[in-house]
Design an enzyme around this catalytic site. Structure first.
Site, PDB file in Angstrom:
ATOM      1  CG  ASP A 119      -3.833   0.700   3.054  1.00 45.28           C
ATOM      2  OD1 ASP A 119      -4.376   1.591   3.201  1.00 45.28           O
ATOM      3  OD2 ASP A 119      -3.226   0.201   4.208  1.00 45.28           O
TER       4      ASP A 119
ATOM      5  CG  ASP B 216      -2.760   6.070   6.570  1.00 44.89           C
ATOM      6  OD1 ASP B 216      -1.925   6.521   6.820  1.00 44.89           O
ATOM      7  OD2 ASP B 216      -3.877   6.050   6.042  1.00 44.89           O
TER       8      ASP B 216
ATOM      9  CG  ASP C 175      -3.074  -2.552   7.139  1.00 47.60           C
ATOM     10  OD1 ASP C 175      -3.577  -2.621   8.428  1.00 47.60           O
ATOM     11  OD2 ASP C 175      -3.341  -1.619   6.251  1.00 47.60           O
TER      12      ASP C 175
END
Length: 231
Positions: free
Chosen positions: A7, A9, A182
């Site tokens: 990922d 961001d 996240d």
């Protein structure tokens, strides 16, 4: 393990300081040029964002700041053709001014490449801005493939975005891949849904979110200490 999907961001860099600076610059600009209050800007920005999300659901365009600015202009009775693009750039200029790569990213990437593991970015949002972020962070030479939700046609956790990444990497088996992200609901659930083992970068201690395909790590420093055991 042959490929590592990451990922972008809030995984490779901290999102909140960037977004807060972007909003600060946008708000300051509108207070000084349109003569409106900070509270009005923030309230109408939030309602404009929610309206775009409601209209476009789980698509890349639902995150497009240009569309937020268009709705924001309309809410103040301003011509969006005149102002929207400039307001978008005011926001992103502030955003990029605070963007800093986590210090553990390069050692992780270099260690993976040394072990012949390909690196891919799998990220929501439109391609244009996600490419800009990767260039700003100086990651272009480490990454073999990037897949955005704009290209895949759906946001995470839709399996389409993960499958497209594997197809681009010519991977036939999800067992040859890991995913690092996240967001449990987007990154981890999405990766696990097609059989990809995931590293969940989070301090969340909810035991319900524990499963055999997921390894939770507190941060990228912790990940750096264990990831190469899985290569």
């Amino acid at each position: 393990m042959k490929v590592a999907l990451f990922d972008l961001d809030d995984t490779l860099y901290a999102y909140n300081p960037c977004h807060e600076e972007g909003l600060f610059q946008l708000t300051s600009y509108l207070v000084s040029t349109w003569g409106i209050s900070k509270e009005e800007v923030l309230t109408k920005y939030d309602s404009s964002r929610k309206l775009v999300h409601a209209q476009l659901k789980e698509t890349a365009a639902s995150h497009h700041r240009l569309l937020y600015m268009t709705k924001l202009c309309e809410s103040f009775g301003k011509n969006p053709i005149t102002y929207s693009k400039h307001l978008e750039e005011v926001y992103w200029k502030g955003y990029f001014s605070k963007m800093e790569l986590d210090e553990n990213v390069i050692p992780i990437f270099e260690g993976l490449i040394k072990r012949n593991v390909k690196i891919a970015i799998v990220t929501d949002l439109v391609a244009e801005i996600q490419y800009r972020k990767l260039l700003h962070l100086g990651l272009e030479n480490y990454i073999s493939v990037i897949v955005t939700s704009e290209e895949a046609g759906a946001d995470k956790p839709n399996p389409a975005i993960f499958n497209l990444a594997l197809n681009k990497l010519k991977m036939n088996s999800p067992e040859d891949a890991i995913f690092i992200g996240d967001s449990y609901s987007k990154d981890i659930v999405g990766a696990n849904s097609i059989g990809i083992k995931a590293f969940w970068v989070s301090n969340d201690s909810d035991p319900v979110k524990s499963n055999s395909l997921t390894i939770q790590v507190r941060d990228l420093k912790t990940l750096r200490g264990i990831i190469f055991e899985h290569v």
